[in-house]
Design a protein around this motif. Structure first.
Motif, PDB file in Angstrom:
ATOM      1  N   THR A  62       0.998  -1.270  -0.077  1.00 22.61           N
ATOM      2  CA  THR A  62      -0.014   0.017   0.038  1.00 22.61           C
ATOM      3  C   THR A  62       0.806   1.280  -0.014  1.00 22.61           C
ATOM      4  OG1 THR A  62       0.003   0.148   2.218  1.00 22.61           O
ATOM      5  CG2 THR A  62      -1.974  -1.236   1.403  1.00 22.61           C
ATOM      6  N   GLY A  63       2.156   1.228   0.334  1.00 27.63           N
ATOM      7  CA  GLY A  63       3.002   2.304   0.692  1.00 27.63           C
ATOM      8  C   GLY A  63       2.627   2.980   2.085  1.00 27.63           C
ATOM      9  N   ILE A  64       1.781   2.401   2.803  1.00 35.14           N
ATOM     10  CA  ILE A  64       1.695   3.097   4.020  1.00 35.14           C
ATOM     11  C   ILE A  64       1.802   1.924   5.066  1.00 35.14           C
ATOM     12  CG2 ILE A  64      -0.356   3.985   5.396  1.00 35.14           C
ATOM     13  CD1 ILE A  64      -1.818   4.465   2.775  1.00 35.14           C
ATOM     14  N   PRO A  65       3.135   2.213   6.040  1.00 36.35           N
ATOM     15  CA  PRO A  65       3.376   0.976   7.023  1.00 36.35           C
ATOM     16  C   PRO A  65       2.324   1.529   8.118  1.00 36.35           C
ATOM     17  CG  PRO A  65       4.854   3.092   7.076  1.00 36.35           C
ATOM     18  CD  PRO A  65       3.974   3.076   5.776  1.00 36.35           C
ATOM     19  N   ILE A  66       1.921   0.352   8.761  1.00 34.26           N
ATOM     20  CA  ILE A  66       1.016   0.431   9.893  1.00 34.26           C
ATOM     21  C   ILE A  66       1.594  -0.477  11.241  1.00 34.26           C
ATOM     22  CG2 ILE A  66      -1.349  -0.330  10.935  1.00 34.26           C
ATOM     23  CD1 ILE A  66      -1.449   1.913   8.757  1.00 34.26           C
ATOM     24  N   SER A  67       1.464   0.004  12.444  1.00 35.88           N
ATOM     25  CA  SER A  67       2.157  -0.583  13.459  1.00 35.88           C
ATOM     26  C   SER A  67       1.289  -1.793  13.948  1.00 35.88           C
ATOM     27  CB  SER A  67       2.087   0.397  14.860  1.00 35.88           C
ATOM     28  OG  SER A  67       0.797   0.435  15.326  1.00 35.88           O
ATOM     29  N   PHE A  68       1.957  -2.724  14.615  1.00 31.89           N
ATOM     30  CA  PHE A  68       1.307  -3.917  15.208  1.00 31.89           C
ATOM     31  C   PHE A  68       0.426  -3.683  15.950  1.00 31.89           C
ATOM     32  CE2 PHE A  68       4.824  -5.663  12.539  1.00 31.89           C
ATOM     33  CZ  PHE A  68       4.541  -6.991  12.439  1.00 31.89           C
ATOM     34  N   ARG A  69       0.604  -2.747  16.739  1.00 26.32           N
ATOM     35  CA  ARG A  69      -0.205  -2.327  18.008  1.00 26.32           C
ATOM     36  C   ARG A  69      -1.706  -1.637  17.330  1.00 26.32           C
ATOM     37  NH1 ARG A  69      -2.265  -2.438  23.178  1.00 26.32           N
ATOM     38  NH2 ARG A  69      -0.127  -2.529  23.720  1.00 26.32           N
ATOM     39  N   ARG A  70      -1.483  -1.080  16.116  1.00 21.02           N
ATOM     40  CA  ARG A  70      -2.721  -0.632  15.545  1.00 21.02           C
ATOM     41  C   ARG A  70      -3.445  -1.975  15.128  1.00 21.02           C
ATOM     42  NH1 ARG A  70      -3.657   3.780  10.644  1.00 21.02           N
ATOM     43  NH2 ARG A  70      -6.079   3.433  10.560  1.00 21.02           N
ATOM     44  N   ILE A  71      -2.911  -2.834  14.589  1.00 23.06           N
ATOM     45  CA  ILE A  71      -3.513  -4.207  13.830  1.00 23.06           C
ATOM     46  C   ILE A  71      -4.372  -4.741  15.022  1.00 23.06           C
ATOM     47  CG2 ILE A  71      -3.144  -6.264  12.934  1.00 23.06           C
ATOM     48  CD1 ILE A  71      -2.671  -4.015  11.096  1.00 23.06           C
ATOM     49  N   ALA A  72      -3.509  -4.823  16.251  1.00 24.28           N
ATOM     50  CA  ALA A  72      -4.177  -5.344  17.357  1.00 24.28           C
ATOM     51  C   ALA A  72      -5.277  -4.683  18.054  1.00 24.28           C
ATOM     52  CB  ALA A  72      -3.140  -5.661  18.446  1.00 24.28           C
ATOM     53  N   ASP A  73      -5.254  -3.437  18.053  1.00 29.01           N
ATOM     54  CA  ASP A  73      -6.459  -2.601  18.501  1.00 29.01           C
ATOM     55  C   ASP A  73      -7.704  -2.771  17.664  1.00 29.01           C
ATOM     56  OD1 ASP A  73      -5.184  -1.642  20.602  1.00 29.01           O
ATOM     57  OD2 ASP A  73      -4.196   0.122  19.549  1.00 29.01           O
ATOM     58  N   ILE A  74      -7.457  -2.812  16.233  1.00 27.51           N
ATOM     59  CA  ILE A  74      -8.674  -2.969  15.385  1.00 27.51           C
ATOM     60  C   ILE A  74      -9.291  -4.145  15.366  1.00 27.51           C
ATOM     61  CG2 ILE A  74      -9.400  -3.121  12.802  1.00 27.51           C
ATOM     62  CD1 ILE A  74      -6.761  -1.201  12.263  1.00 27.51           C
ATOM     63  N   ILE A  75      -8.516  -5.510  15.726  1.00 28.50           N
ATOM     64  CA  ILE A  75      -9.132  -6.579  15.916  1.00 28.50           C
ATOM     65  C   ILE A  75      -9.707  -6.901  17.316  1.00 28.50           C
ATOM     66  CG2 ILE A  75      -8.521  -9.271  16.349  1.00 28.50           C
ATOM     67  CD1 ILE A  75      -6.334  -8.448  14.077  1.00 28.50           C
TER      68      ILE A  75
END
Length: 323
Positions: A246-259
């Motif tokens: 995507t060209g947009i890095p996302i933190s693992f913490r944000r992934i965990a928060d979304i889930i």
């Protein structure tokens, strides 16, 4: 797509990206005759493709024998996704044979027979840096044998066929989505976090040495990757090696928060826990990845991947059954 060319071969058709790609092709192009090729060695892979309308399925060892027999005038092309993708596999002889030599032979076949080919490479070739060095694109430092096996094929394509106009290598970044169950230990964090939340009511995040610079990856939905492959297959100006993210890095913490929030809305409280960083991964784990997708604008490709919230919500909605 021209009616004359109505047959497509997908290697790794039973795998994660391959099974999603086959499904999307058959939805978009109902006239398409699809041939799968790979290794149906477990039930998870079987259930990835058992509902697909394939005209044939070849074992990976049969590919080159059958390619000599098939009516090549009807072949739209080949999408080569089959490989051992384990980043903890260190048997170099196996990976060079299974990944590199097999892919190189397919490149030779497609060049000889003027056949369109898109094959899977990997962002793991960028090593700890995690992104392309635009000033020096050959500045690559694979961290494991899997990455090295992919890099060798990219180099083979570049140096043996510098002026070719048939073959596209896509360096996939951190792809996530349905049909990852067979990827034991190698599934995406999105899949892994969801399974942890569903089974144990918790998500495990690796402890990080620098809280100011958390681990970030370029997460891209498998739906978007499949759309990109379909868009590129019939283009006459997309040859060479390109990033696919995507060209947009996302933190693992944000992934965990979304889930965690997705499950929370449905009445399930999820605890996010920090766990020790595995010793075996130190020095071999990309803390950051980010794709260079500038070619989209240059080539006027109108591909717009889902934002991370939409992509993960779509995955969670389709992969979880809520009583």
């Amino acid at each position: 797509m021209r009616n004359k060319k109505d047959t497509l071969i997908i290697t790794g058709c039973e795998g994660f990206i391959g099974s999603n790609l086959a499904k999307l092709f058959l939805i978009k192009y109902k006239h398409l005759k699809l041939i799968g090729c790979g290794n149906l060695n477990n039930k998870e892979k079987f259930f990835n493709i058992n509902n697909l309308e394939l005209v044939e399925y070849w074992n990976r060892d049969e590919l080159f024998i059958n390619l000599e027999k098939i009516n090549k005038n009807r072949l739209l092309g080949i999408v080569h996704l089959g490989a051992c993708s384990s980043t903890t596999e260190w048997r170099g002889d196996y990976l060079i044979s299974n990944n590199t030599r097999y892919s190189n032979s397919l490149i030779d076949f497609c060049i000889t027979n003027q056949m369109r080919l898109i094959y899977a490479s990997s962002a793991s070739v960028y090593g700890m840096r995690g992104f392309k060095n635009k000033e020096n694109p050959s500045d690559l430092n694979p961290l494991n044998m899997y990455a090295y096996s992919k890099l060798l094929t990219d180099q083979y394509l570049t140096y043996k066929y510098p002026n070719q106009n048939l073959i596209t290598s896509l360096r996939f970044f951190n792809v996530y989505g349905i049909n990852e169950r067979h990827k034991v230990g190698m599934a995406s964090p999105v899949h892994t976090f969801n399974e942890q939340a569903k089974i144990n009511n918790e998500i495990h995040l690796f402890m990080e040495d620098d809280s100011e610079n958390p681990f970030q990856r370029d997460f891209v939905s498998v739906d978007d990757i499949c759309t990109l492959i379909i868009d590129l297959l019939t283009r006459s100006d997309m040859y060479g090696i390109f990033d696919a993210g995507t060209g947009i890095p996302i933190s693992f913490r944000r992934i965990a928060d979304i889930i965690s929030k997705w499950w929370g809305i449905r009445g399930k409280k999820i605890e996010i826990k920090q766990v020790g960083f595995p010793t075996k991964l130190r020095g071999f784990y990309q803390p950051y990845t980010c794709a260079d997708m500038s070619f989209l604008e240059t080539k006027k490709i109108y591909w717009h991947p889902k934002n991370i919230n939409k992509g993960i919500h779509d995955f969670l909605d389709s992969s979880n059954t809520i009583d």
